[in-house]
Scaffold this active site. Structure first.
Site: not given
Lengths: 389, 390
Positions: A156, A194, A291, A295, A324
């Site tokens: 990630i 992990k 931005y 995108k 978000v």
């Protein structure tokens, strides 16, 4: 480069590709005649019953009855030959259509109740899969290793941001073997079981190459989450520096990471890449104009990369959230998505084998509005201009 | 239908020809058709220029077609027709050619059907948009999968067992003994049949028709012309066709021309008991059962009882597929439709390629073709009658 893996037949006609489009977003749709209400399957452009061409693709109930089934032990196709035996059946949906589909062995009872799932197969095209009516889809029926997270290694980028941390937690929760948390930090944060750290700065190609070399061979799932925003308009900005950085990171940097990790996935003939985009990749919000433009570039790049990787059995997905709730969007107005919901959306996209996901009401409504009339949405978003300075 | 069709009196079918029937071949389709046409001309004694009608059926001749053959063979017909109807082309070719001759549009129609056998991976996937997009991606089972679904449904609906289908295969293999085109030398036993590897359950190896490369041909002309040429010929007592009948069957449980069966026997002015043998399209054995039900040899859904109680061999109660059918001789693609016609002509004119069935005046041929999605759409049936010079 090793030769391409066998994949199921990837040829479909234009009408059949509407089924693929529905599978890509997890929908179960068929053409329905607006004049006589017949559901037309196999899909075509004219009603089977009344010959009207007023057909509209709509959600259809996927449940029905298994009329008959067989077990394929011989095929003229190289891919299916390796996957034998394969069960196939004829399902009569309660809604009417007769559908020939893959069936899970657990379904194999004539007259049994079944549910059909509209899935993308390993080749990226649509197939129907019948499961017992109350069961969930099992990806083993169509031999799709890309629909699994358990036991997989997930990398990630931007793992220390609000969405990034939620992604790390979400993948660990569903049983990933290991999460490789990639951040710009030079020093690894506190050790976590992990979880391994690697340095990736999307503006630093050397860091991308080094990470690819160090862990590329291990990564099954790549989540391109890292990104920047200058929160600036286009004409409004004093210089183009912000716009350049957004392009450098959100488009070219993400592409650079994919270029470093995709060769390993191609070699293995499997893998999943998920790009965290934004619903604003489709329609520009002027207060964040540069931005959005970066995108939009990333969206087009996602489509191109998807096409290049499809013949190698590597799936490329994208999620399109609205705002978000993270530190980066502290000054943005509500509504805001919870990072955990976005992260779960990424996990579900992988488990469901879908390609495009719009988490939350706001993003999915905006997308539906954009598809209906992009010009109307453009005008509406156009009202949100950069703050006067 | 409110009007009755004209009868087919005065029309002769003659000169059954088979070419090739090998498992593989490097020859192109025009070679097979050229050889068949050459044999039709040589053995009948007509001149090439006498052929003024051409009817052609082949799947794998593309991008060529019947028109291409007029160029390649320097024919100049006044009647030309291509049939992409697979096994149904036997009956359809005869019906179309017969009308052309009756109407004076042509005097001698050469009918040709055949195919080469495709090799390797990937074939069998694109015979229709629906097959390519909605059936083949479910495991690449091809025709075997389509007919396995029909067979499984029939077994469940009417109590047929694998042994019942085995009885048909075993009888047909016995019928092929001594046939020069037979692909198998040994008799088939029930143990062989049941023990053979499964292809697509419930269909096993010996339910499947072997694909071969070949071509079949015959000539359609007036009865007078056939007599003046001294050719043995048969007459058409009745002929019917029907496409996509029983479209409401969720899984096909009827043979299309079942609805035309009464009309067929009325045209021929006989009943099923006058039929001396049935050449029934045998791709796959379940279709033989449906054909026998459709054409009056058993009640609908009761063919199981027929195959358990009647012998289907040449010397039996109801000879079915007297040459052994495609199960024993192979299917040359679209040529399948003519294989059964040519065997019937051979039997009725006393010149079968294999063993003869007891002398009879009437033989029946039924045929099936063209799967678009989940069933063969095109069906036909024809009652042939002994003609002259037998």
């Amino acid at each position: 480069m090793k030769r391409r893996p066998d994949l199921p037949p990837r040829v479909r006609g234009r009408i059949a590709r509407r089924l693929t489009a529905a599978a890509a977003r997890g929908a179960f749709e068929m053409p329905v005649c607006e004049d006589c209400a017949a559901i037309v399957y196999p899909p075509q452009e004219v009603c089977r019953k009344c010959l009207s061409d007023h057909l509209k693709w709509r959600d259809v109930s996927p449940v029905g009855k298994l009329l008959t089934f067989g077990t394929i032990r011989h095929s003229t196709d190289a891919y299916f030959t390796r996957k034998r035996p394969i069960m196939i059946g004829t399902v009569q949906l309660d809604a009417g259509p007769i559908v020939i589909s893959r069936i899970a062995p657990a379904c194999a009872t004539i007259g049994g109740r079944v549910r059909l799932f509209n899935c993308l197969d390993r080749g990226g095209e649509q197939v129907f899969v019948a499961m017992p009516e109350n069961a969930t889809m099992e990806s083993t029926v169509i031999n799709d290793p890309n629909r699994e997270v358990k036991g997989k290694v997930v990398l990630i980028t931007g793992a220390d941001g609000g969405i990034g941390q939620a992604l790390v937690a979400a993948f660990l929760k569903v049983g990933a073997k290991q999460v490789i948390a990639a951040t710009r930090k030079r020093k690894a944060p506190k050790a976590q079981p992990k979880v391994k750290h690697v340095r990736i700065d999307l503006a630093d190609p050397k860091s991308i190459a080094a990470a690819g070399k160090a862990v590329g061979a291990e990564v099954d799932i790549l989540v391109n989450n890292a990104g920047v925003t200058a929160i600036s308009g286009l004409l409004d900005a004093d210089t183009l520096d912000g716009a350049r950085q957004e392009i450098e990171v959100n488009y070219l940097g993400t592409l650079g990471v994919i270029r470093a990790f995709a060769p390993h996935m191609k070699r293995r003939g499997q893998g999943v890449i998920v790009n965290v985009l934004t619903v604003l990749a489709h329609a520009c919000l002027p207060s964040m104009g540069s931005y959005c433009a970066s995108k939009a570039a990333a969206l087009s790049m996602t489509q191109g990369v998807r096409a290049e990787l499809m013949p190698w059995g590597v799936r490329v997905a994208a999620i399109f959230p609205s705002t978000v709730d993270t530190a980066a969007s502290a000054d943005s107005p509500p509504p805001k998505l919870r990072p955990a919901d976005v992260a779960q959306g990424v996990v579900n996209t992988i488990l469901n084998g879908t390609e495009d996901f719009y988490p939350g009401r706001f993003a999915s409504d905006l997308y539906a509005g954009w598809r209906d009339s992009h010009k109307v949405v453009e005008r509406e978003l156009g009202q949100m201009l950069p703050e006067p300075r | 239908m409110t009007r009755k069709p004209r009868d087919y009196s005065g029309i002769a079918i003659t000169m059954p020809v088979s070419v090739g029937y090998t498992r593989t071949s490097r020859r192109t389709m025009p070679w097979f058709f050229g050889r068949a046409l050459g044999e039709l001309i040589k053995r009948s004694g007509i001149k090439k220029s006498d052929i003024d009608g051409l009817a052609v059926s082949s799947y794998l001749m593309a991008p060529d077609n019947g028109a291409s053959l007029t160029d390649m063979f320097e024919l100049s017909p006044r009647f030309l027709i291509d049939f992409p109807y697979g096994g149904a082309c036997g009956v359809i070719a005869i019906k179309r050619a017969a009308r052309a001759v009756q109407d004076g549009d042509a005097e001698v129609v050469a009918c040709l059907a055949g195919d080469i056998a495709p090799q390797g991976y990937g074939f069998n996937s694109a015979f229709s948009t629906f097959s390519r997009d909605h059936v083949y991606p479910n495991g690449g089972g091809g025709m075997n999968a389509v007919f396995a679904l029909i067979t499984s449904h029939y077994m469940n609906a009417f109590g047929a067992t694998r042994e019942d289908f085995g009885r048909i295969c075993i009888a047909q293999r016995a019928n092929s003994a001594g046939h020069p085109m037979a692909l198998f030398r040994q008799a088939l036993t029930m143990d062989d049949y049941l023990g053979a590897r499964m292809i697509c359950d419930p269909i096993g190896l010996f339910d499947c028709v072997p694909r071969v490369c070949g071509a079949e041909g015959f000539l359609v002309m007036t009865e007078d012309r056939a007599r003046s040429l001294g050719l043995p010929y048969v007459l058409i007592a009745g002929a019917v066709e029907r496409h996509n009948a029983y479209s409401d069957d969720p899984v096909i449980s009827h043979f299309g021309v079942a609805e035309e069966s009464k009309a067929l026997y009325e045209q021929a002015n006989i009943g099923p008991d006058a039929i001396g043998f049935v050449e029934a399209y045998d791709d796959y054995p379940v279709m033989v059962m449906l054909e026998l039900e459709a054409l009056g040899f058993s009640k609908p859904g009761e063919a199981v009882s027929l195959v358990r109680n009647k012998r289907l061999t040449l010397d039996g109660d109801l000879p079915v597929n007297t040459s052994g059918g495609m199960l024993s001789l192979g299917q040359a693609g679209a040529g399948a439709g003519f294989l059964h016609i040519n065997e019937a002509i051979g039997q009725l004119t006393g010149r079968p390629l294999g063993r003869a069935v007891p002398k009879t005046e009437y033989g029946l041929v039924s045929c099936l073709g063209t799967v678009n999605y989940d069933r063969g759409l095109c069906t036909g049936a024809i009652v042939l009658k002994t003609g002259g010079a037998a």
